[in-house]
Design a protein around this motif. Structure first.
Motif, PDB file in Angstrom:
ATOM      1  N   UNK A   1      41.584  53.479  41.164  1.00  0.00           N
ATOM      2  CA  UNK A   1      41.240  52.459  42.154  1.00  0.00           C
ATOM      3  C   UNK A   1      40.960  51.103  41.504  1.00  0.00           C
ATOM      4  N   UNK A   2      40.411  51.098  40.294  1.00  0.00           N
ATOM      5  CA  UNK A   2      40.025  49.835  39.650  1.00  0.00           C
ATOM      6  C   UNK A   2      41.038  49.396  38.597  1.00  0.00           C
ATOM      7  N   UNK A   3      41.347  48.092  38.616  1.00  0.00           N
ATOM      8  CA  UNK A   3      42.087  47.450  37.536  1.00  0.00           C
ATOM      9  C   UNK A   3      41.217  46.323  36.997  1.00  0.00           C
ATOM     10  N   UNK A   4      41.098  46.226  35.683  1.00  0.00           N
ATOM     11  CA  UNK A   4      40.322  45.155  35.060  1.00  0.00           C
ATOM     12  C   UNK A   4      41.298  44.168  34.427  1.00  0.00           C
ATOM     13  N   UNK A   5      41.259  42.934  34.923  1.00  0.00           N
ATOM     14  CA  UNK A   5      42.254  41.938  34.549  1.00  0.00           C
ATOM     15  C   UNK A   5      41.550  40.658  34.123  1.00  0.00           C
ATOM     16  N   UNK A   6      41.951  40.118  32.982  1.00  0.00           N
ATOM     17  CA  UNK A   6      41.450  38.835  32.510  1.00  0.00           C
ATOM     18  C   UNK A   6      42.584  37.843  32.381  1.00  0.00           C
ATOM     19  N   UNK A   7      42.235  36.615  32.079  1.00  0.00           N
ATOM     20  CA  UNK A   7      43.224  35.576  31.816  1.00  0.00           C
ATOM     21  C   UNK A   7      43.097  35.135  30.360  1.00  0.00           C
ATOM     22  N   UNK A   8      44.223  34.948  29.712  1.00  0.00           N
ATOM     23  CA  UNK A   8      44.198  34.457  28.331  1.00  0.00           C
ATOM     24  C   UNK A   8      43.624  33.037  28.334  1.00  0.00           C
TER      25      UNK A   8
ATOM     26  N   UNK B   1      41.301  33.693  38.008  1.00  0.00           N
ATOM     27  CA  UNK B   1      39.913  33.809  37.604  1.00  0.00           C
ATOM     28  C   UNK B   1      39.854  34.093  36.112  1.00  0.00           C
ATOM     29  N   UNK B   2      38.681  33.823  35.548  1.00  0.00           N
ATOM     30  CA  UNK B   2      38.429  34.250  34.174  1.00  0.00           C
ATOM     31  C   UNK B   2      38.703  35.734  34.037  1.00  0.00           C
ATOM     32  N   UNK B   3      38.218  36.484  35.009  1.00  0.00           N
ATOM     33  CA  UNK B   3      38.423  37.930  35.004  1.00  0.00           C
ATOM     34  C   UNK B   3      38.130  38.454  36.394  1.00  0.00           C
ATOM     35  N   UNK B   4      38.687  39.598  36.699  1.00  0.00           N
ATOM     36  CA  UNK B   4      38.387  40.238  37.978  1.00  0.00           C
ATOM     37  C   UNK B   4      38.559  41.741  37.840  1.00  0.00           C
ATOM     38  N   UNK B   5      37.808  42.466  38.618  1.00  0.00           N
ATOM     39  CA  UNK B   5      38.021  43.897  38.776  1.00  0.00           C
ATOM     40  C   UNK B   5      38.650  44.082  40.147  1.00  0.00           C
ATOM     41  N   UNK B   6      39.911  44.450  40.149  1.00  0.00           N
ATOM     42  CA  UNK B   6      40.650  44.602  41.393  1.00  0.00           C
ATOM     43  C   UNK B   6      40.435  46.016  41.914  1.00  0.00           C
ATOM     44  N   UNK B   7      39.923  46.121  43.136  1.00  0.00           N
ATOM     45  CA  UNK B   7      39.586  47.417  43.720  1.00  0.00           C
ATOM     46  C   UNK B   7      40.555  47.709  44.861  1.00  0.00           C
ATOM     47  N   UNK B   8      41.356  48.737  44.696  1.00  0.00           N
ATOM     48  CA  UNK B   8      42.385  49.094  45.675  1.00  0.00           C
ATOM     49  C   UNK B   8      41.795  50.100  46.661  1.00  0.00           C
ATOM     50  N   UNK B   9      41.360  49.599  47.804  1.00  0.00           N
ATOM     51  CA  UNK B   9      40.743  50.485  48.795  1.00  0.00           C
ATOM     52  C   UNK B   9      41.772  51.401  49.455  1.00  0.00           C
TER      53      UNK B   9
ATOM     54  N   UNK C   1      33.820  39.510  39.024  1.00  0.00           N
ATOM     55  CA  UNK C   1      33.902  39.646  40.482  1.00  0.00           C
ATOM     56  C   UNK C   1      34.818  40.797  40.878  1.00  0.00           C
ATOM     57  N   UNK C   2      34.409  41.492  41.941  1.00  0.00           N
ATOM     58  CA  UNK C   2      35.259  42.532  42.529  1.00  0.00           C
ATOM     59  C   UNK C   2      36.142  41.890  43.567  1.00  0.00           C
ATOM     60  N   UNK C   3      37.423  42.126  43.478  1.00  0.00           N
ATOM     61  CA  UNK C   3      38.393  41.611  44.436  1.00  0.00           C
ATOM     62  C   UNK C   3      39.009  42.813  45.127  1.00  0.00           C
ATOM     63  N   UNK C   4      38.856  42.896  46.438  1.00  0.00           N
ATOM     64  CA  UNK C   4      39.299  44.077  47.186  1.00  0.00           C
ATOM     65  C   UNK C   4      40.676  43.838  47.770  1.00  0.00           C
ATOM     66  N   UNK C   5      41.554  44.798  47.544  1.00  0.00           N
ATOM     67  CA  UNK C   5      42.912  44.726  48.089  1.00  0.00           C
ATOM     68  C   UNK C   5      43.162  45.958  48.938  1.00  0.00           C
TER      69      UNK C   5
ATOM     70  N   UNK D   1      25.378  54.297  41.637  1.00  0.00           N
ATOM     71  CA  UNK D   1      25.692  53.296  40.610  1.00  0.00           C
ATOM     72  C   UNK D   1      26.738  52.296  41.107  1.00  0.00           C
ATOM     73  N   UNK D   2      26.486  51.777  42.337  1.00  0.00           N
ATOM     74  CA  UNK D   2      27.409  50.826  42.963  1.00  0.00           C
ATOM     75  C   UNK D   2      28.820  51.383  43.008  1.00  0.00           C
ATOM     76  N   UNK D   3      28.905  52.651  43.436  1.00  0.00           N
ATOM     77  CA  UNK D   3      30.199  53.342  43.542  1.00  0.00           C
ATOM     78  C   UNK D   3      30.928  53.338  42.209  1.00  0.00           C
ATOM     79  N   UNK D   4      30.192  53.774  41.162  1.00  0.00           N
ATOM     80  CA  UNK D   4      30.773  53.839  39.818  1.00  0.00           C
ATOM     81  C   UNK D   4      31.363  52.492  39.413  1.00  0.00           C
ATOM     82  N   UNK D   5      30.681  51.420  39.832  1.00  0.00           N
ATOM     83  CA  UNK D   5      31.126  50.082  39.496  1.00  0.00           C
ATOM     84  C   UNK D   5      32.138  49.475  40.450  1.00  0.00           C
ATOM     85  N   UNK D   6      32.528  50.195  41.497  1.00  0.00           N
ATOM     86  CA  UNK D   6      33.588  49.721  42.384  1.00  0.00           C
ATOM     87  C   UNK D   6      33.055  48.960  43.606  1.00  0.00           C
TER      88      UNK D   6
END
Length: 382
Positions: A253-260, A8-16, A376-380, A42-47
């Protein structure tokens, strides 16, 4: 099971899995009789409020906390029906009747709110569950000590008439994240005094509570019947000066990851981004990261924000723009599509939300909460 998210262009990976572990850690810090409220405002602090609420309940939380009634009603509509939900930030004309029908616990901080909830109870023909909030020194929402007797008295009259049930008495700390701050003991004394008055007047609360994340972690004398962890549940330290998440047994819990998106060679003296606040000191390679302040990357971190790209920490080169920013790769050959990790738990050498908070002169609460809906939030580990 962990699923590998698509590129993805970017994702916020949420580790449940991390969130559930954090809730269990917080649960273990309080006495067995003390309940845990998972704060998902606040949408679970953005999560992501719904996923995080469900995970927290699975891990032992018995209450959910939201700021606005609309947040609480959305959770009820999405199927969170087997947990108590407290919401506290009401304004005149808000949906009291809908809150009563949904079985919410609704905070009353002043006479206007009590009048509105009583009227809604008459209209619905159902008793409203309310909690009285005391301003013990924070100076925001809550009833001042001088006005407390009148509010308690009117609430008890409404309860006698079958219009409300007072289910809780509560307050909020101003400086619990600063251990030893004199306001902590002062607020605790005021809270106990206001509890004593209300209970002697006839209030029989199910729960009394004042402990937020830092108080849950460091002030056991404040736990009463319930604690309200917010940011700690998401693995962010509420008191970085006192301890890291790992020190408290928590995991981010959150990782913010983009693609170059682009890598290119540029000569020495080349300006980068708006205003040319960064000029390349020598011939180098630049990497374009397709995330900007519209996605929640703080513009205040221009020139300072850390990013893990190609196995090394890079800094934002020049200004963060609305949709993108640049890093100086120092001549390294990085392929387009390579990961650019803005923050995460830190296990792989990546920056953390606290690192970004320091770069932007803010707090990590803001860093995770501000990540926008375009990411987008991606849940793992769901």
């Amino acid at each position: 099971m962990t699923e590998t998210p698509p590129p993805r262009r970017a994702r916020a990976e949420i580790d449940l899995g991390a969130l559930r572990a954090n809730v269990r850690t917080l649960r273990a810090r309080v006495a067995p009789h003390v309940q845990v409220m998972a704060v998902v405002k606040a949408d679970a602090y953005g999560h992501g409020a719904l996923r995080c609420a469900r995970a927290a309940l699975e891990a032992g939380a018995t209450w959910i906390g939201t700021a606005t009634p609309h947040e609480a009603l959305a959770l009820r509509a999405a199927g969170i029906t087997d947990a108590r939900i407290l919401c506290w930030l009401w304004t005149p004309g808000d949906p009291w009747a809908e809150g009563i029908e949904a079985g919410l616990d609704m905070t009353v901080s002043g006479m206007w709110a009590l009048r509105e909830v009583v009227q809604a109870a008459r209209e619905t023909g159902k008793s409203a569950r309310i909690q009285l909030k005391a301003d013990t020194g924070l100076g925001r929402n809550g009833c001042q000590p001088a006005d407390w007797p009148a509010l308690v008295g009117e609430a008890l009259k409404a309860q006698k008439d079958g219009l409300v049930t007072v289910t809780g008495l509560w307050s909020h700390f101003a400086c619990a994240d600063e251990p030893g701050h004199p306001s902590i003991a002062s607020q605790l004394d005021v809270f106990r005094s206001m509890l004593d008055y209300a209970e002697k007047a006839g209030v029989e609360p199910e729960v009394r509570h004042i402990a937020n994340s830092p108080a849950t972690l460091t002030l056991p004398e404040t736990h009463f019947d319930l604690v309200r962890p917010g940011i700690a549940m998401y693995g962010v330290s509420p008191s970085p000066e006192v301890g890291t998440p790992a020190d408290f047994g928590l995991r981010p819990v959150m990782s913010l990851i983009g693609s170059v998106a682009l890598v290119k060679e540029v000569p020495a003296g080349h300006g980068v981004s708006y205003g040319h606040h960064y000029v390349t000191p020598s011939e180098t390679t630049l990497g374009l990261i397709p995330l900007g302040y519209a996605d929640g990357v703080p513009r205040h971190a221009s020139g300072r924000g850390p990013v893990l790209v190609g196995g090394r920490i890079r800094r934002v080169a020049g200004r963060v723009a609305m949709d993108q920013f640049v890093v100086d790769l120092g001549g390294d050959a990085v392929e387009p599509g390579a990961e650019a990790v803005l923050f995460g738990p830190g296990d792989r050498g990546e920056p953390t939300a606290e690192d970004w908070a320091q770069a932007a002169d803010t707090i990590a609460y803001e860093i995770v909460t501000r990540i926008g809906a375009r990411v987008p939030r991606v849940y793992v580990n769901e």
